[in-house]
Design a protein around this motif. Sequence first.
Motif, short mmCIF file in Angstrom:
data_model
loop_
_atom_site.label_atom_id
_atom_site.label_comp_id
_atom_site.label_asym_id
_atom_site.label_seq_id
_atom_site.Cartn_x
_atom_site.Cartn_y
_atom_site.Cartn_z
N ARG A 188 7.39 -0.28 -11.89
CA ARG A 188 6.21 0.38 -12.46
C ARG A 188 4.98 -0.08 -11.66
NH1 ARG A 188 8.06 1.16 -18.00
NH2 ARG A 188 5.98 1.80 -18.72
N PRO A 189 4.36 0.79 -10.89
CA PRO A 189 3.24 0.37 -10.03
C PRO A 189 2.14 -0.39 -10.77
CG PRO A 189 3.94 2.58 -9.43
CD PRO A 189 4.70 2.22 -10.67
N HIS A 190 1.82 0.04 -11.99
CA HIS A 190 0.72 -0.60 -12.70
C HIS A 190 1.08 -1.98 -13.24
CE1 HIS A 190 -2.27 2.53 -12.44
NE2 HIS A 190 -1.40 3.44 -12.83
N GLU A 249 0.79 -1.22 0.00
CA GLU A 249 0.00 0.00 0.00
C GLU A 249 0.83 1.28 0.00
OE1 GLU A 249 -3.97 -0.68 2.42
OE2 GLU A 249 -2.28 -1.49 3.56
N GLN A 250 2.05 1.23 0.47
CA GLN A 250 2.86 2.43 0.60
C GLN A 250 3.90 2.59 -0.51
OE1 GLN A 250 1.94 4.60 2.91
NE2 GLN A 250 0.37 3.14 3.60
N SER A 251 4.64 1.52 -0.80
CA SER A 251 5.68 1.58 -1.83
C SER A 251 5.91 0.18 -2.39
CB SER A 251 6.98 2.14 -1.24
OG SER A 251 7.46 1.29 -0.20
N LEU A 252 6.49 0.14 -3.59
CA LEU A 252 6.74 -1.14 -4.24
C LEU A 252 7.87 -1.90 -3.55
CD1 LEU A 252 6.51 -0.24 -8.04
CD2 LEU A 252 4.75 -1.20 -6.56
N PRO A 253 7.77 -3.23 -3.50
CA PRO A 253 8.84 -4.03 -2.89
C PRO A 253 10.16 -3.84 -3.63
CG PRO A 253 6.85 -5.34 -3.20
CD PRO A 253 6.63 -4.05 -3.92
N GLY A 254 11.21 -3.68 -2.89
CA GLY A 254 12.53 -3.59 -3.50
C GLY A 254 12.91 -2.21 -3.97
N SER A 255 12.06 -1.57 -4.78
CA SER A 255 12.42 -0.28 -5.38
C SER A 255 12.00 0.90 -4.53
CB SER A 255 11.76 -0.16 -6.75
OG SER A 255 10.35 -0.10 -6.62
N ASN A 256 11.08 0.70 -3.61
CA ASN A 256 10.55 1.77 -2.76
C ASN A 256 9.88 2.89 -3.56
OD1 ASN A 256 11.30 0.66 -0.24
ND2 ASN A 256 13.41 1.33 -0.57
N VAL A 257 9.41 2.57 -4.76
CA VAL A 257 8.63 3.55 -5.53
C VAL A 257 7.33 3.80 -4.77
CG1 VAL A 257 7.36 3.94 -7.67
CG2 VAL A 257 9.62 2.85 -7.72
N VAL A 288 8.56 -9.11 -15.30
CA VAL A 288 9.27 -8.91 -16.55
C VAL A 288 10.44 -7.95 -16.30
CG1 VAL A 288 9.11 -7.97 -18.89
CG2 VAL A 288 7.24 -9.36 -17.95
N ASP A 289 11.58 -8.24 -16.85
CA ASP A 289 12.76 -7.40 -16.65
C ASP A 289 12.45 -5.94 -16.98
OD1 ASP A 289 14.25 -9.57 -15.91
OD2 ASP A 289 15.28 -9.80 -17.84
N GLY A 290 12.81 -5.07 -16.03
CA GLY A 290 12.66 -3.64 -16.25
C GLY A 290 11.32 -3.07 -15.87
#
Length: 555
Positions: free
Chosen positions: A119-121, A44-52, A113-115
């Motif tokens: 990307r949240p979506h 809910e707050q940020s993406l795993p690993g990237s902290n986006v 998928v690599d890369g």
Amino acid sequence: MSVSNACVVGVDFGTLSGRAVVVRVADGVQLGTAEHLYSHGVIEQSLPGSNVPLGPSWALQAPSDWLDVLREAVPVALTAAGVDPADVIGIGTDFTACTVLPTLADGTPLCEVDGLADRPHAWPKLWKHHAAQAQADRINALAAERGESWLPRYGGKISSEWEFAKALQVLDEDQELYDRTERWIEAADWIIWQLTGQESRNVCTAGYKGIHQDGQYPSREYLAALDPRFADFTAKLEHPLSGLGEEAGILTAQAAAWTGLTEGTVVAVGNVDAHVTAAAADAVRPGQLVAIMGTSTCHVMSSNQAADVPGMCGVVWEGIVPGLWGYEAGQSGVGDIFGWFVDTAVPAAYVAEAERRGQTVHEYLTTLAEAQPVGRHGLVALDWHNGNRSVLVDHDLSGVIIGQTLATRPEDTYRALIEATAFGTRTIIEAFESSGVPVGEFVAAGGLLKNKFLMQTYADVLRRPISVIGAEQGPALGSAIHAAVAAKAYPDIASAAAAMGDRTEAAYVPDESRSDRYDELYRIYHELHDHFSAQAAGSTDVLHRLRSIRNEVAR
């Protein structure tokens, strides 16, 4: 294999964990169970690993967590049951919905998928992802303007939780990722793809979450009018639909290695957690409304008649069992509301006293709340802390508590919140019955059954007896029942439910004096419901304005 030894496995993928049960086909006895907590939980707050960072009202999940349930919970349940995998004739699964994800043509989630992991979506959107309300508003406004025939089947509004609104949000906010999405698929169907190695789609999620009615999705003309780039969206959905209780395929060698089951075991068509629970409660006959009460509540009911009921999540032919119309309504927040209050608004002294008594904070607050007479706290709340699913279908609404004073105690508010969710359920039942769809029996299932005070409050508010499911793991048992049908152990869901399902009728009976007082409070709830909904003459849009301010600041 002896018929008496035949077993099936049911796997329930919930909001925070997955649960597996091993069930005897002959009578539905649960021989072994296991649970696996998702390591990522709700994102809910940020993406795993990237902290986006994620925006307001986002809720995502990680597909790897779902596969871990197959690897961890199923083998443990088999061991606990002491069952020979050769005796397992089928496996069935259910999922939260609409939990939906973008994938490549081979089913690879875009977040893997690599890369694309940042990307949240690219990540699966959990059922309670409510950030697509603006897209849902556009979908509804255009459908109403054009008089789309499918709109009344959803009570006049498509929810921001469903497939089309969430996909339109992806298009609006990340068109490149939308274009790379080759399949837009419910997690309920994706997990079957992983088990069988082949894509399948079920009539339940397609009908309730994917606007599939009378054999088709919304027209290309409608979608193009919504956004020319969205005209071919249904190409990402199109696939033959399978009926509930049918075989989706057989277990692959890889899936057999994950689960400890035998390669070639029958896999049932995917389903939704709420809808399979009706079979577990042996409540698949017309007029039996099953309320699956947990973090949210989903209300499902079969009927031999079709009607336009306000705020329905869907009215779908054979959406629950073959041969009947299936209705779905729901409340977006129930247990989550109580959890929010305990996590954010309970004083340390209460927490300490609960620990001293050997109780959870929920148990302690329930003990204090239960001691009050009805109306003693002087409060009425609106149960919209996670938006409103039925009957308003508006996830930009928010919670309201009226009547607080300096004398208001935590147990007062806690009780008022419990009562608010009961009032919300009564509103849904009244919508059914005022539309000519009678509710003959109210059957409760889910984790909130453990709170006997809450269940008695519901009986008093609803002014009707409440039956309760016999199984602690209702959805998982329901999935196992569907597996038994797919494996041809029973000819249909109704006969399998009669043999393997269980419920206690009228486990809670209303108290007339408490019901009379609750009628007074419900009239106030209904007045507030109409006033703050921004949908009736003289109502206010103050909750929407507050949400708008919050979202602007959050950006």
